[in-house]
Design a protein around this motif. Structure first.
Motif, mmCIF file in Angstrom:
data_model
loop_
_atom_site.group_PDB
_atom_site.id
_atom_site.type_symbol
_atom_site.label_atom_id
_atom_site.label_comp_id
_atom_site.label_asym_id
_atom_site.label_seq_id
_atom_site.Cartn_x
_atom_site.Cartn_y
_atom_site.Cartn_z
ATOM 1 N N LYS A 1 -7.201 9.711 2.432
ATOM 2 C CA LYS A 1 -6.907 9.310 1.053
ATOM 3 C C LYS A 1 -5.968 8.110 1.002
ATOM 4 N N LEU A 2 -5.122 7.961 2.022
ATOM 5 C CA LEU A 2 -4.095 6.925 2.001
ATOM 6 C C LEU A 2 -4.296 5.797 3.009
ATOM 7 N N GLY B 1 -8.189 2.149 -2.994
ATOM 8 C CA GLY B 1 -9.105 1.506 -3.922
ATOM 9 C C GLY B 1 -9.669 0.193 -3.427
ATOM 10 N N ARG B 2 -9.174 -0.296 -2.313
ATOM 11 C CA ARG B 2 -9.678 -1.563 -1.768
ATOM 12 C C ARG B 2 -9.697 -1.543 -0.233
ATOM 13 N N PHE B 3 -10.109 -0.422 0.308
ATOM 14 C CA PHE B 3 -10.199 -0.296 1.766
ATOM 15 C C PHE B 3 -11.147 -1.330 2.365
ATOM 16 N N GLU B 4 -12.210 -1.698 1.638
ATOM 17 C CA GLU B 4 -13.199 -2.613 2.212
ATOM 18 C C GLU B 4 -12.600 -3.974 2.550
ATOM 19 N N SER B 5 -11.542 -4.379 1.833
ATOM 20 C CA SER B 5 -10.901 -5.658 2.156
ATOM 21 C C SER B 5 -10.309 -5.627 3.560
ATOM 22 N N VAL B 6 -9.896 -4.451 4.006
ATOM 23 C CA VAL B 6 -9.358 -4.286 5.360
ATOM 24 C C VAL B 6 -10.500 -4.176 6.365
ATOM 25 N N TRP B 7 -11.537 -3.438 6.013
ATOM 26 C CA TRP B 7 -12.657 -3.264 6.927
ATOM 27 C C TRP B 7 -13.389 -4.575 7.206
#
Length: 221
Positions: free
Chosen positions: A14-15, A188-194
């Motif tokens: 979650k975090l 809410g914006r994990f994809e920016s890291v991936w």
């Protein structure tokens, strides 16, 4: 170079974004007469486009964190030590968040030894610590705010270091520098890291093997 490579698939929480790319462990790297050759590690990282930014001796505690804009390579140059992967800390008590049950479910704990290289995808949470260390906090041996080796001759500086305890060297793809993110920073914006690009060369193997095999587009979809 032939050695054992161990991939770890660490799912998002979650975090913490963690990564669709696996965390990679290479065993038994840079060893000469049972010790890690710091100069050899520095040279191979540099030849493969990864620049050493720090050598750090770890203390009792460290906050769990991840890097959102860059991948990272860490080699254990003396040890043993411990690393917890994949989960966030809760609360501010270092005793509790390091040794108590204060992380999310799914933490991976690993006892590390000299010659272990971890190639860490952007987003994978980690904390490094040594319960037997004389100091509570990590100590950078290379200055520069742990963003560069503070010397006009960084190779020689690293070569002459006297390391003990749980100490690691950290390197990053050329032109990149780490930042520190803790749990919840990218909810809410994990994809920016991936979506941090995969480097052209693996920090140890270069053009073949390592991230070229485990982080290619087919293996991370």
């Amino acid at each position: 170079m032939s050695m054992q490579i161990i991939p770890y698939d660490i799912k998002p929480t979650k975090l913490i974004p963690n990564s669709p790319r696996p965390l990679l462990l290479y065993k038994g790297c840079f060893l000469r007469n049972g010790k890690v050759d710091l100069t050899l590690a520095f040279d191979i990282f540099k030849a493969n486009g990864w620049d050493t930014q720090w050598v750090t001796t770890y203390g009792h505690y460290q906050r769990s964190h991840y890097h959102s804009t860059t991948h990272e390579a860490m080699v254990v140059v003396s040890g043993p030590g411990k690393i917890r992967w994949g989960t966030a800390d809760f609360g501010g008590d270092p005793q509790e968040h390091t040794y108590g049950d204060s992380s999310e479910d799914g933490a991976l704990y690993y006892d590390v030894n000299p010659g272990d290289i971890f190639v860490i995808p952007a987003g994978v949470a980690h904390k490094s610590y040594d319960p037997s260390a004389p100091s509570p906090d990590p100590i950078s041996l290379t200055g520069g705010g742990a963003h560069k080796v503070a010397s006009d001759d960084p190779r020689r500086f690293v070569k002459e270091l006297d390391v003990s305890g749980f100490t690691m060297m950290g390197a990053y793809p050329r032109g990149m520098s780490w930042e520190w993110s803790e749990g919840g920073a990218h909810v809410g914006r994990f994809e920016s890291v991936w979506n941090v690009p995969t480097p052209d060369l693996d920090p140890f193997f270069g053009a073949t093997g390592g991230i070229n095999e485990y982080w290619n587009s087919e293996s991370t979809q």
